[in-house]
Design a protein around this motif. Sequence first.
Motif, PDB file in Angstrom:
ATOM      1  N   ILE A 138       0.877  -1.174   0.000  1.00 23.07           N
ATOM      2  CA  ILE A 138       0.000   0.000   0.000  1.00 23.07           C
ATOM      3  C   ILE A 138       0.910   1.218   0.000  1.00 23.07           C
ATOM      4  O   ILE A 138       1.869   1.288   0.768  1.00 23.07           O
ATOM      5  CB  ILE A 138      -0.916   0.005   1.227  1.00 23.07           C
ATOM      6  N   CYS A 166       1.859   4.937   0.802  1.00 23.27           N
ATOM      7  CA  CYS A 166       1.555   5.957   1.796  1.00 23.27           C
ATOM      8  C   CYS A 166       2.318   7.213   1.422  1.00 23.27           C
ATOM      9  O   CYS A 166       3.544   7.227   1.447  1.00 23.27           O
ATOM     10  CB  CYS A 166       1.969   5.455   3.178  1.00 23.27           C
ATOM     11  N   ILE A 197      -2.100  10.283   2.265  1.00 28.55           N
ATOM     12  CA  ILE A 197      -2.922   9.545   1.309  1.00 28.55           C
ATOM     13  C   ILE A 197      -2.435   8.097   1.247  1.00 28.55           C
ATOM     14  O   ILE A 197      -1.240   7.839   1.116  1.00 28.55           O
ATOM     15  CB  ILE A 197      -2.854  10.178  -0.091  1.00 28.55           C
ATOM     16  N   GLU A 246      -3.047   4.613  -0.959  1.00 33.35           N
ATOM     17  CA  GLU A 246      -3.642   4.097  -2.187  1.00 33.35           C
ATOM     18  C   GLU A 246      -2.933   2.818  -2.594  1.00 33.35           C
ATOM     19  O   GLU A 246      -1.892   2.472  -2.052  1.00 33.35           O
ATOM     20  CB  GLU A 246      -3.569   5.130  -3.306  1.00 33.35           C
ATOM     21  N   GLY A 247      -3.522   2.095  -3.533  1.00 32.14           N
ATOM     22  CA  GLY A 247      -2.904   0.876  -4.036  1.00 32.14           C
ATOM     23  C   GLY A 247      -3.500  -0.392  -3.472  1.00 32.14           C
ATOM     24  O   GLY A 247      -2.954  -1.472  -3.668  1.00 32.14           O
ATOM     25  N   TYR A 248      -4.647  -0.317  -2.779  1.00 32.82           N
ATOM     26  CA  TYR A 248      -5.292  -1.512  -2.247  1.00 32.82           C
ATOM     27  C   TYR A 248      -6.102  -2.160  -3.358  1.00 32.82           C
ATOM     28  O   TYR A 248      -6.895  -1.493  -4.019  1.00 32.82           O
ATOM     29  CB  TYR A 248      -6.192  -1.137  -1.068  1.00 32.82           C
ATOM     30  N   ASP A 279     -13.782  -2.668  -2.005  1.00 31.09           N
ATOM     31  CA  ASP A 279     -13.930  -1.312  -1.477  1.00 31.09           C
ATOM     32  C   ASP A 279     -14.428  -1.318  -0.036  1.00 31.09           C
ATOM     33  O   ASP A 279     -14.037  -0.481   0.771  1.00 31.09           O
ATOM     34  CB  ASP A 279     -14.898  -0.505  -2.344  1.00 31.09           C
ATOM     35  N   PHE A 319     -12.779   8.624   2.367  1.00 28.24           N
ATOM     36  CA  PHE A 319     -12.464   7.583   1.401  1.00 28.24           C
ATOM     37  C   PHE A 319     -13.036   8.036   0.068  1.00 28.24           C
ATOM     38  O   PHE A 319     -14.249   8.128  -0.084  1.00 28.24           O
ATOM     39  CB  PHE A 319     -13.089   6.253   1.834  1.00 28.24           C
ATOM     40  N   GLU A 346     -12.385   7.798  -4.348  1.00 25.65           N
ATOM     41  CA  GLU A 346     -11.699   7.307  -5.546  1.00 25.65           C
ATOM     42  C   GLU A 346     -10.622   6.274  -5.215  1.00 25.65           C
ATOM     43  O   GLU A 346      -9.481   6.381  -5.645  1.00 25.65           O
ATOM     44  CB  GLU A 346     -11.096   8.476  -6.321  1.00 25.65           C
ATOM     45  N   ASP A 347     -10.964   5.264  -4.430  1.00 27.32           N
ATOM     46  CA  ASP A 347     -10.044   4.196  -4.037  1.00 27.32           C
ATOM     47  C   ASP A 347      -8.815   4.711  -3.295  1.00 27.32           C
ATOM     48  O   ASP A 347      -7.728   4.130  -3.385  1.00 27.32           O
ATOM     49  CB  ASP A 347      -9.606   3.372  -5.252  1.00 27.32           C
ATOM     50  N   LYS A 348      -8.952   5.796  -2.550  1.00 24.23           N
ATOM     51  CA  LYS A 348      -7.868   6.353  -1.740  1.00 24.23           C
ATOM     52  C   LYS A 348      -8.410   6.684  -0.353  1.00 24.23           C
ATOM     53  O   LYS A 348      -9.544   7.120  -0.214  1.00 24.23           O
ATOM     54  CB  LYS A 348      -7.322   7.646  -2.353  1.00 24.23           C
TER      55      LYS A 348
END
Length: 108
Positions: A35, A37, A49, A51-53, A57, A77, A79-81
């Motif tokens: 992930i 960071c 932030i 991201e990368g999961y 959701d 949470f 846009e997938d962030k």
Amino acid sequence: MDLQDQLKNLFPEHTPSEEPIKEEKNAIWMQDDPIICKYEKRKGKPITILEGYTGADADFKELAKELKKKLSVGGSFKEDKIIIQGDYRDKIMTLLQEKGFKVKRVGG
């Protein structure tokens, strides 16, 4: 004399049943990729932030909720962030590593 023998002496009629071990209710899917960071400033205020999961959701939202609660900060949470208010990269990274995630620090 171990605990099982003591229990048999106290309750001779009882027969222990073999129940399957239940998984945790809040089991979050672990991924192989780290992930990401990172730290940014938006409108002059610092944010962290994540991201990368690549999992569901719902799991990522649950993770966001848990992080915000443990750090006692605001965030969202989108846009997938996961966006956390403030610079908490070190604390977030240790919390995620304790849960078993791989975390990669990006930026300064």
